[in-house]
Design a protein around this motif. Structure first.
Motif, PDB file in Angstrom:
ATOM      1  N   TRP A 297      37.238  44.037  34.880  1.00 26.15           N
ATOM      2  CA  TRP A 297      37.795  42.917  35.521  1.00 26.15           C
ATOM      3  C   TRP A 297      37.472  43.105  36.940  1.00 26.15           C
ATOM      4  O   TRP A 297      37.656  43.966  37.853  1.00 26.15           O
ATOM      5  CB  TRP A 297      39.088  42.745  35.239  1.00 26.15           C
ATOM      6  CG  TRP A 297      39.735  41.554  35.688  1.00 26.15           C
ATOM      7  CD1 TRP A 297      39.289  40.495  36.032  1.00 26.15           C
ATOM      8  CD2 TRP A 297      41.296  41.415  36.109  1.00 26.15           C
ATOM      9  NE1 TRP A 297      40.233  39.435  36.329  1.00 26.15           N
ATOM     10  CE2 TRP A 297      41.378  40.014  36.298  1.00 26.15           C
ATOM     11  CE3 TRP A 297      42.386  42.343  35.769  1.00 26.15           C
ATOM     12  CZ2 TRP A 297      42.662  39.454  36.758  1.00 26.15           C
ATOM     13  CZ3 TRP A 297      43.609  41.754  35.738  1.00 26.15           C
ATOM     14  CH2 TRP A 297      43.830  40.341  36.476  1.00 26.15           C
ATOM     15  N   THR A 334      36.336  35.530  40.082  1.00 24.58           N
ATOM     16  CA  THR A 334      36.738  36.739  39.006  1.00 24.58           C
ATOM     17  C   THR A 334      35.935  36.542  37.717  1.00 24.58           C
ATOM     18  O   THR A 334      35.525  35.389  37.390  1.00 24.58           O
ATOM     19  CB  THR A 334      38.322  36.584  38.808  1.00 24.58           C
ATOM     20  OG1 THR A 334      38.815  37.782  37.948  1.00 24.58           O
ATOM     21  CG2 THR A 334      38.685  35.327  38.231  1.00 24.58           C
ATOM     22  N   LEU A 336      35.895  38.668  33.939  1.00 22.05           N
ATOM     23  CA  LEU A 336      36.290  39.330  33.114  1.00 22.05           C
ATOM     24  C   LEU A 336      35.552  39.702  31.968  1.00 22.05           C
ATOM     25  O   LEU A 336      35.192  38.826  31.058  1.00 22.05           O
ATOM     26  CB  LEU A 336      37.691  38.923  32.555  1.00 22.05           C
ATOM     27  CG  LEU A 336      38.573  39.544  31.577  1.00 22.05           C
ATOM     28  CD1 LEU A 336      38.952  40.906  31.895  1.00 22.05           C
ATOM     29  CD2 LEU A 336      39.804  38.608  31.067  1.00 22.05           C
TER      30      LEU A 336
END
Length: 640
Positions: A297, A334, A336
């Motif tokens: 992450w 971001t 993930l």
């Protein structure tokens, strides 16, 4: 969109090349082996906004390494782009003159240019990037991503993306320097200092060039005077890693330049005048990165700023007009990564906000306009059985001046293990907003149109990459088709949206062969068929482009020889009469041959030399603008 080529007057060269920022990916080590020379670098940092193995990239992508640039002795980065499939380069005169690139027939301002994470397109210059002043001395890697990429990168990426990564420090302190000189009274030099370890890295560089040049106006029109060029560039980046999963980096870049130029007189083309353009550019970026759960992450946050200024001066060196473009951008992303059995899932989300401002002051009028945009990006990448990779991307832009826009893109890559064949395809949509100049600009011969609508694009490509001969050779082919609605064009005094669709289709071919260790041949060919909505041929888009580069390393890698051949097929351009009415003229095809070589005297000292335009070919890239003849250069390189 209103292309600089279609303006009813010829602006003098301007600059826009500063760049610097910090990317959240490691510098990739390059081993001098056969497999490294032929294979694509293992990761792409552009195709999906996250580091992606080349085998999993469904888009058409070309990578040029810093090692290749050095072997070719590339000094102006745009010269290397001439060998990239699907890319046309046009320069309005000698070194330092306005330099545009067009990917797959798109306009110059439909290509987004990024240097280390900073978007370089200039709001005060038609939202376009001018490659005139981008020196190649500190470039580690260039990625050229072709096809509509607005879903990932926004308005300026309808035609594609050029992402440039500069060198980072690594290992013990290293100091390098080089000097060279040659034809047209040219002298150039560069120096760098770099170091780095697991906790930090630092790199500082300086580059400069001085040249008397040749006439910007074509010498066959009786223009013997020389138009000189000056460029000084300083750049630096520093990163610190407080912990094993975090990093903070900052980059800055500054360029100052002066380009002598000539005027445009209706019906006569470029003529000597003694005018020049001076400018400065400042760019910087600060970025933080953190990763959790064993790196699965990732979070990246950054702030970029760019300021580009240029003054146009008359023969008395008085400023007749001044332009300034500013861009501030804040971004957060971001990523993930999840693994479920044979499947790998990568989820990416990003939010970006940028403010653009264009300012001009001239005897005609003053201009001060700005625009803000907020973009939301989402992407899902699915990998199955280490063979199939699918991506889906969507972006929504909230714009101060135009309707909200939503664009999307999807790609697929499949590896046929039996033959090691990679099959790939992509489809995407794009939006190109009118530039501030097209909307509100004002000169003696042009008035903006505030009623313009954004251009809307869509396009697909499909192709394959195939290694051959025990991976001593590889071939790739791509077919593409792109369309633009509401195309913006100049009318001579303003800008309008054309009805219907502009259409561009074609094919790109590439071949790499290493018949024996140390000898590498790379070739490319592009066929492009582009017309506007009325069926007229698009200007400055050659139907045929081809290149061949032959590199040979010998004497235990102490010596290197490089031969570069670039073919530019017949193309068309605009010619204007005294009342700025235009007509189409044809420019003849041409072939340029460059030859370079180097020899390592000691582990610390190299000598090198090159000949550009070996056969002294006379040619025009832009109607009435001059180009250099045969030129030779020699130099010395030191490493401490």
């Amino acid at each position: 969109m209103l292309d600089h080529a279609n303006r009813p007057f010829r602006t003098l060269p301007f600059a826009l090349v500063l760049g610097g920022a910090f990317l959240p990916v490691p510098v990739l080590a390059q081993e001098a082996t056969r497999s490294t020379l032929l294979a694509l670098p293992p990761l792409s940092v552009t195709a999906n906004r996250v580091a992606t193995p080349a085998a999993e990239t469904g888009s058409a992508l070309t990578v040029i390494t810093g090692e290749e640039l050095e072997r070719r002795q590339t000094r102006i980065l745009s010269d290397a782009l001439r060998e990239v499939p699907g890319v046309a380069v046009n320069r309005t005169g000698p070194m330092g003159s306005l330099t545009q690139i067009r990917i797959r027939g798109s306009e110059g301002n439909q290509t987004l240019v990024i240097v280390d994470g900073i978007e370089m397109n200039d709001p005060s210059s038609g939202s376009e990037y001018d490659f005139a002043n981008l020196l190649a001395g500190d470039v580690e890697r260039v990625e050229v991503l072709r096809g509509p990429q607005s879903a990932l990168y926004g308005s300026d990426a309808v035609g594609g993306v050029v992402n440039i990564v500069t060198r980072r420090g690594k290992g013990p302190l290293a100091v390098k320097a080089a000097v060279e000189g040659g034809s047209f009274g040219t002298a150039a030099g560069r120096a760098s200092l770099a170091t780095g370890n697991d906790r930090y890295d630092l790199s500082v560089s300086g580059q400069g060039v001085l040249s008397d040049g040749v006439s910007v106006a074509d010498k066959r029109r009786g223009n013997p005077e020389k138009d000189g060029y000056r460029n000084g560039t300083l750049a630096g980046n520093f990163a610190v890693r407080p912990t094993g999963n975090s990093e903070i980096g900052v980059v800055g870049r500054y360029t100052r330049f002066r380009t002598d130029g000539d005027d445009f007189v209706g019906g006569r083309g470029a003529v000597d005048s003694g005018t020049d353009t001076t400018g400065e550019q400042y760019f910087g970026r600060i970025q933080g990165k953190a990763a959790f759960f064993d790196g699965r992450w990732e979070h990246i946050v950054g702030l970029s700023y760019g300021n580009q200024q240029r003054d146009y001066r008359n023969s008395a060196k008085l400023v007749t007009s001044r332009y300034e473009g500013r861009k501030t951008k804040a971004d957060y992303q971001t990523n993930l990564t999840l693994n479920t059995g044979p499947a790998e899932h990568v989820l990416t989300a990003a939010i970006e906000h940028e403010d653009e401002k264009a300012i001009s002051k001239s005897s005609f009028a003053n201009f001060d306009r700005s625009i803000g945009t907020t973009g939301l990006v989402g992407q899902y990448k699915l990998g199955l059985f280490d063979r199939l990779t699918l991506t889906g991307s969507v972006r929504h832009d909230d714009n101060d001046l135009f309707r909200d826009a939503t664009t999307w893109r999807t790609t697929a890559a499949y590896l046929v293990e039996a033959t090691d064949t990679k099959l790939r395809a992509s489809y995407g949509t794009g939006v190109k907003n009118p530039t501030l100049f097209e909307l509100y600009g004002y000169t003696a011969t042009f008035r903006g149109n505030p009623n313009l609508k954004p251009e809307k694009g869509r396009g697909w490509d499909a192709g394959f990459d195939q290694p051959l001969w025990g991976k001593r050779a590889s071939v790739d082919a791509t077919w593409f088709n792109q369309r633009i609605r509401d195309q913006i064009t100049g009318t001579g005094t303003s800008a309008i949206n054309l009805p219907g669709e502009a259409r561009v289709r074609g094919a790109e071919l590439g071949l790499s062969v290493e018949p024996v260790d140390g000898l590498l041949l790379r070739g490319s060919y592009t066929l492009t068929d582009g017309v506007d909505s009325s069926g007229n041929e698009l200007v400055r888009r050659p139907k045929q482009l081809a290149s061949l580069n032959v590199n040979y390393r010998f004497l235990d890698d102490r010596a290197n020889a490089n031969l570069g051949i670039v073919y530019n097929g017949r193309t068309s351009d605009w010619a204007y009469d005294a009342f700025y009415n235009r007509q189409v003229v044809n420019l003849a095809p041409y072939t340029l041959v460059n030859l370079s070589g180097s020899y390592k005297l000691t582990e610390q000292v190299d000598v090198f030399g090159r000949v550009e335009n070996l056969f002294d070919r006379h040619y025009q890239e832009v109607w009435t603008y001059g180009t250099p003849g045969r030129a030779g250069y020699v130099g010395l390189r030191l490493s401490l």
